[in-house]
Scaffold this active site. Structure first.
Site, PDB file in Angstrom:
ATOM      1  N   LYS A  81      -4.667  10.500  -2.813  1.00 11.56           N
ATOM      2  CA  LYS A  81      -4.428   9.744  -1.583  1.00 11.56           C
ATOM      3  C   LYS A  81      -5.568   9.966  -0.603  1.00 11.56           C
ATOM      4  CE  LYS A  81      -1.814   7.810  -2.568  1.00 11.56           C
ATOM      5  NZ  LYS A  81      -0.770   7.176  -3.368  1.00 11.56           N
ATOM      6  N   ARG A 124       6.036  -9.688   3.801  1.00  5.08           N
ATOM      7  CA  ARG A 124       6.773  -8.603   3.148  1.00  5.08           C
ATOM      8  C   ARG A 124       6.857  -8.796   1.633  1.00  5.08           C
ATOM      9  NH1 ARG A 124      11.513  -7.264   6.918  1.00  5.08           N
ATOM     10  NH2 ARG A 124      12.778  -7.323   5.060  1.00  5.08           N
ATOM     11  N   GLU A 176      -1.653  14.225  -6.458  1.00  8.82           N
ATOM     12  CA  GLU A 176      -1.342  13.034  -5.657  1.00  8.82           C
ATOM     13  C   GLU A 176      -1.976  13.157  -4.263  1.00  8.82           C
ATOM     14  OE1 GLU A 176      -0.302  10.120  -5.577  1.00  8.82           O
ATOM     15  OE2 GLU A 176       0.763   9.714  -3.716  1.00  8.82           O
ATOM     16  N   CYS A 199      14.784  -7.973   1.296  1.00  9.16           N
ATOM     17  CA  CYS A 199      14.958  -9.377   1.631  1.00  9.16           C
ATOM     18  C   CYS A 199      14.791  -9.553   3.135  1.00  9.16           C
ATOM     19  CB  CYS A 199      16.357  -9.825   1.252  1.00  9.16           C
ATOM     20  SG  CYS A 199      16.718  -9.560  -0.474  1.00  9.16           S
ATOM     21  N   HIS A 221     -11.676  29.195 -13.248  1.00  3.19           N
ATOM     22  CA  HIS A 221     -12.328  28.831 -14.510  1.00  3.19           C
ATOM     23  C   HIS A 221     -13.434  27.792 -14.302  1.00  3.19           C
ATOM     24  CE1 HIS A 221      -9.447  31.196 -16.712  1.00  3.19           C
ATOM     25  NE2 HIS A 221      -8.470  30.618 -16.025  1.00  3.19           N
ATOM     26  N   ASN A 274      20.685  -8.973   3.419  1.00  3.05           N
ATOM     27  CA  ASN A 274      19.633  -8.017   3.081  1.00  3.05           C
ATOM     28  C   ASN A 274      20.322  -6.678   2.889  1.00  3.05           C
ATOM     29  OD1 ASN A 274      17.335  -6.420   2.903  1.00  3.05           O
ATOM     30  ND2 ASN A 274      17.090  -6.305   5.140  1.00  3.05           N
ATOM     31  N   GLY A 275      20.139  -6.047   1.739  1.00  2.00           N
ATOM     32  CA  GLY A 275      20.776  -4.755   1.486  1.00  2.00           C
ATOM     33  C   GLY A 275      21.269  -4.691   0.051  1.00  2.00           C
ATOM     34  N   GLU A 285      -8.814   8.116  -1.829  1.00  2.00           N
ATOM     35  CA  GLU A 285      -8.833   6.648  -1.851  1.00  2.00           C
ATOM     36  C   GLU A 285      -8.830   6.018  -0.469  1.00  2.00           C
ATOM     37  OE1 GLU A 285      -5.543   4.379  -3.531  1.00  2.00           O
ATOM     38  OE2 GLU A 285      -4.204   6.071  -3.234  1.00  2.00           O
ATOM     39  N   TRP A 325      13.780 -10.552  -2.132  1.00  2.00           N
ATOM     40  CA  TRP A 325      13.056  -9.568  -2.947  1.00  2.00           C
ATOM     41  C   TRP A 325      14.146  -9.054  -3.877  1.00  2.00           C
ATOM     42  CZ3 TRP A 325       8.425  -7.241  -3.943  1.00  2.00           C
ATOM     43  CH2 TRP A 325       8.449  -5.955  -4.470  1.00  2.00           C
ATOM     44  N   LYS A 368      -4.026  -3.654  -4.982  1.00  2.00           N
ATOM     45  CA  LYS A 368      -2.669  -3.105  -5.047  1.00  2.00           C
ATOM     46  C   LYS A 368      -2.160  -3.102  -6.480  1.00  2.00           C
ATOM     47  CE  LYS A 368       1.224  -1.570  -3.409  1.00  2.00           C
ATOM     48  NZ  LYS A 368       1.219  -0.124  -3.174  1.00  2.00           N
TER      49      LYS A 368
HETATM   50  C1  F6R Z   1      -2.787   4.885  -5.591  1.00  2.00           C
HETATM   51  C2  F6R Z   1      -2.154   3.766  -6.249  1.00  2.00           C
HETATM   52  C3  F6R Z   1      -2.537   3.468  -7.643  1.00  2.00           C
HETATM   53  C4  F6R Z   1      -1.335   2.955  -8.457  1.00  2.00           C
HETATM   54  C5  F6R Z   1      -1.776   2.544  -9.851  1.00  2.00           C
HETATM   55  C6  F6R Z   1      -0.614   2.133 -10.731  1.00  2.00           C
HETATM   56  O1  F6R Z   1      -2.286   5.093  -4.309  1.00  2.00           O
HETATM   57  O2  F6R Z   1      -1.360   3.072  -5.666  1.00  2.00           O
HETATM   58  O3  F6R Z   1      -3.109   4.571  -8.254  1.00  2.00           O
HETATM   59  O4  F6R Z   1      -0.393   3.977  -8.517  1.00  2.00           O
HETATM   60  O5  F6R Z   1      -2.682   1.479  -9.773  1.00  2.00           O
HETATM   61  O6  F6R Z   1       0.089   1.086 -10.162  1.00  2.00           O
HETATM   62  P1  F6R Z   1       1.561   0.727 -10.629  1.00  2.00           P
HETATM   63  O7  F6R Z   1       2.448   1.842 -10.232  1.00  2.00           O
HETATM   64  O8  F6R Z   1       1.871  -0.552  -9.923  1.00  2.00           O
HETATM   65  O9  F6R Z   1       1.507   0.572 -12.115  1.00  2.00           O
END
Ligand code: F6R
Length: 609
Positions: free
Chosen positions: A486, A27, A482, A2, A505, A102-103, A489, A76, A604
Site C-alpha cells: 500500500k 459508485r 500488504e 445500491c 539473512h 439499499n441494504g 503504490e 450493485w 483498478k
Molecule cells: C493493490 C491492489 C491490487 C489488487 C490486484 C488484484 O492495492 O488493489 O494489488 O489487489 O490487482 O485485484 P483483484 O482482487 O480485483 O483480483
C-alpha cells in the site's frame, strides 16, 4: 452498494430521477430502474448492464411518461444476478406498491418460504419480499397516509438485516422512506422534496438536508415531511450543506481511499451479515469434494492485495480448521508444473473485481485439473463467478480507489468464517471465536477513532524517507506485506515487507538510520521472537515504529514510537493492524502530495495477463 432516489413535488419526476441516478453513477452499478406515478398510474422501466442509465434515458426520451412522484435505483447486485428482472423497483403482486432498497435482508429466504409462501416472486432479490409484506396489510381509503405508513412499519418488523427504502403506493400523493443501518437523507425543496441514499444525488437541486436516523420512518410529500421513530413523531434538524457534488461523492473525505478505509468496519459487518444467522455460519456453498473436506486441502490463487489476504487466510484457516491451505500467485501458478489432484484439492480464487486476468486463467487451469473451484469476490456476475463452481461474495460494496482497502478486510472476514465453518473445535471454543469475530467491526472502528491523528504524525515523519521496511510474523506477515504494497503504490516510497526473522539473512545490509522499520508487535506466539528481531534492527541504527496492543508497556523500551491497537486474540489481530497500515500509507501519500485514488501506471482491475 445500491443507490436509491425519490422525488415528490411540482415538477415532472422523470428527468429529476434520471439526473439523481447520474449523480450516483460514480459508485458503480450493474443495472437501474425507475418508477414514475401520478393520478393512480404507475409505470416501471428498467435496464441492465454497464451504461444502463444512458440506455434507460434513451429508451424513454420522447415518450409521454408523466408523473410528479418518482423513485429510482442503481443496483450493485448482492442477491441475484445483474439483470432487468432483478433491477429495482420491485412490486407487490397487484403492481400497486413499489420499493427501491439499499441494504441486505438476511432472512428473506425464510420470509419467502414462510409468511409469503403463497406469493409469486418475479426476481431472485432479497428486496422483493418488502412490497409483498407491505401488501399483506389491508389499506382502506380512510386515513390513507397513516395506514400506508403503518403497513410499511409492520412489514419492516419482519426484516432482519439492513435497509434504506423508498416506497411508492398507487394513488398515494407521497413517498414513505425508512432506514436501518443504511444511510438515507431528505433534501428539502420549495414545494418539492427529495430522498436519497447519497447526498450527492440531490445537491444539484437543494442543499437543505435532513439526515434520517437509525429506525426513522418518514412520510414525504410535496409540502410536508413527517418523521417518526419508535412510534412517536420526531423532529430532525435541517442542515445547510456547503459541499460541492464532488465533496459529497467522497462523503466529505478528500479521497475515495480515505472514505473506503473509514468504511472498513461496515465492510466487515456487511460481509458477516450475509453468512451469519444467530450462531450458525452458512456460506451457501457445498464444500464436498468427493467426500468430506477432511483429508483434503485448499489451494488459493490470487494477485496483489488479494494474494496477501489469501496468505493471511492460510494462517487463519490452518489455525481454526486445521486444514492445510496453500497459496499461489495466480501469475506463477499459470505457468508452473503443478502436481494437483483434483479429487483432493479445492481451488479458491480470491479477487475483489472478479476480473483479474491472471486469476481467471488460474481458475481455468484448476478446472482442467478437475479441481472444484470457488470464487471469493466482491462483484456479482463477474467473470470469476461464471468460471467458478461456487461463489462466496464479500460484501464490501463498490471500491473506487485503485488501492484495495475495504475489500481486504472483507476477504479476511470470509476467511474467519471459513475457518470456523470448517473447524471441528469444541462448541464453547467455536462460540468464543464467533463472538470475537462479531466484535471485529467495533475493534476496527476503535482504531479509526483513536489512532488516526497519531498515525498522521508518523506519516509526516515517514514521508521524508525513500526506503521503508515492514516486518511481521505468522498471521501478521502478510499484513506487513500488504502495508508495504500500500505504501509503495500510493506514496511511491520504496517499501519492502519482510518476515521479521528473515532480515538478518540479507536485508540487514540495507539498514541505516535512513530506513525506518514498521514492526507489527501485537501479542501472539511469535511476540518475543519479533521483539528480539526489533532489538537487532535497532542495533543496526534503523528507527522503529511498532504497532502494539494498548496495554503493552514493554515494547516502548525498545522502539522509537508506538501505534496502539485494541487487544484481541492473536488470530484476529490482522484486522486492526491492517487498518493502521492503510491509514499510514494514505497519510504518507497525502503528505507527499501524491495522486492517491489513481496512482501512476496502475488500474483498478487488471484485465490483461
Ligand atoms: C493493490 C491492489 C491490487 C489488487 C490486484 C488484484 O492495492 O488493489 O494489488 O489487489 O490487482 O485485484 P483483484 O482482487 O480485483 O483480483
Amino acid at each position: 452498494m445500491c443507490g436509491i432516489v425519490g422525488y415528490v413535488g411540482k415538477k415532472e419526476a422523470l428527468p429529476i430521477i434520471l439526473k439523481s441516478l447520474r449523480r450516483i453513477e460514480y459508485r458503480g452499478y450493474d443495472s437501474c430502474g425507475i418508477l414514475v406515478q401520478d393520478d393512480g398510474k404507475m409505470e416501471v422501466h428498467k435496464s441492465a448492464g454497464s451504461g444502463s442509465i444512458d440506455r434507460l434515458e434513451a429508451s424513454l426520451s420522447g415518450s409521454k411518461y408523466e408523473g410528479k412522484i418518482g423513485i429510482g435505483h442503481s443496483r450493485w447486485a448482492t442477491h441475484g444476478a445483474p439483470s432487468e428482472k432483478n433491477a429495482h423497483p420491485h412490486l407487490d403482486s397487484k403492481g400497486e406498491i413499489a420499493v427501491v432498497h439499499n441494504g441486505i435482508i438476511e432472512n428473506y429466504q425464510s420470509i419467502k418460504e414462510g409468511f409469503l409462501s403463497n406469493c409469486v416472486f418475479k426476481s431472485e432479490t432479497d428486496t422483493e419480499v418488502i412490497p409483498h409484506l407491505i401488501s399483506k396489510k389491508k389499506v382502506s381509503s380512510e386515513k390513507f397516509d397513516w395506514q400506508i405508513k403503518e403497513a410499511v412499519k409492520e412489514a419492516l418488523s419482519y426484516l432482519k438485516g439492513s435497509y434504506a427504502i423508498i416506497v411508492a403506493v398507487k394513488g398515494f400523493d407521497g413517498l414513505v422512506a425508512a432506514r436501518k443501518e443504511s444511510p438515507l437523507i431528505i433534501g428539502v425543496g420549495d414545494r418539492e422534496n427529495f430522498i436519497a441514499s447519497d447526498m450527492s444525488a440531490v445537491l444539484e437541486q437543494t442543499n437543505r438536508i435532513i439526515f434520517l436516523e437509525e429506525g426513522d420512518i418518514a412520510v414525504v410529500k410535496k409540502d410536508s415531511i413527517y418523521i417518526e421513530n419508535s412510534g412517536s413523531e420526531v423532529k430532525r434538524e435541517e442542515r445547510l450543506i456547503e459541499w460541492t457534488i464532488e465533496d459529497a461523492e467522497k462523503g466529505g473525505y478528500e479521497h475515495f481511499m480515505l472514505k473506503e478505509i473509514y468504511e472498513e468496519p461496515r465492510s466487515i459487518i456487511d460481509t458477516l451479515r450475509g453468512y451469519l444467522a444467530e450462531d450458525e455460519i452458512n456460506l451457501g456453498i457445498d464444500f464436498k469434494m468427493e467426500g468430506d473436506v477432511k483429508g483434503k486441502s485448499i489451494l488459493m490463487v490470487a494477485c496483489g492485495t488479494s494474494y496477501y489476504a489469501a496468505v493471511c487466510g492460510k494462517y487463519i484457516i490452518e489455525n481454526l480448521a486445521k486444514l492445510p491451505v496453500h497459496v499461489e500467485l495466480a501469475s506463477e501458478f499459470n505457468y508452473a508444473d503443478f502436481v494437483l489432484d483434483g479429487t483432493k484439492v479445492m481451488v479458491m480464487a480470491i479477487t475483489q473485481s472478479g476480473e483479474t486476468a491472471d486469476t481467471l486463467m488460474a481458475m481455468k487451469k484448476a478446472k482442467r485439473y478437475g479441481c472444484k473451484t470457488v470464487a471469493i469476490t466482491n462483484v456479482l456476475g463477474s467473470s470469476a463467478t461464471r468460471i467458478a463452481d461456487e461463489t462466496i461474495y464479500i460484501r464490501a460494496g463498490p471500491e473506487i480507489g485503485v488501492a484495495a482497502t475495504k475489500s481486504f478486510v472483507a476477504q479476511l472476514a470470509i476467511f474467519y468464517l471459513l475457518g470456523l465453518f470448517l473447524s471441528e473445535m469444541p462448541a464453547s471454543e467455536f462460540v468464543d471465536h464467533l463472538e470475537e469475530l462479531k466484535r471485529m467491526p467495533q475493534v476496527a472502528q476503535m482504531v479509526l477513532d483513536d489512532e488516526n491523528v497519531n498515525i498522521q504524525k508518523h506519516a509526516r515523519y515517514l514521508s521524508r524517507y525513500e526506503h521503508v521496511f515492514f516486518v511481521g510474523r505468522g498471521v501478521n506477515l502478510p499484513i506487513a506485506l500488504e502495508g508495504a504494497l500500500k505504501l509503495k503504490e500510493i506514496s511511491y516510497i520504496h517499501a519492502e515487507g519482510y518476515a521479521a526473522g528473515e532480515l538478518k539473512h540479507g536485508p540487514f545490509a540495507l539498514l541505516t538510520e535512513d530506513t525506518p522499520v514498521i514492526a507489527i508487535l501485537t501479542p501472539g506466539n511469535t511476540y518475543e521472537k519479533t521483539l528480539g528481531n526489533v532489538k537487532e534492527i535497532k542495533a543496526r541504527g534503523a528507527p522503529v515504529i511498532a504497532i502494539a496492543e494498548e496495554s503493552d508497556e514493554e515494547v516502548e523500551k525498545y522502539v522509537d514510537a508506538v501505534i496502539r491497537v485494541p487487544r484481541t486474540s492473536a488470530i484476529f489481530s490482522p484486522i486492526s493492524n491492517t487498518i493502521v497500515l492503510h491509514l499510514l500509507a494514505y497519510w504518507t501519500a497525502k503528505e507527499r502530495g501524491c495522486e492517491i485514488d489513481k496512482p501512476r501506471n496502475l488500474a483498478k482491475s487488471v484485465t490483461v495477463e
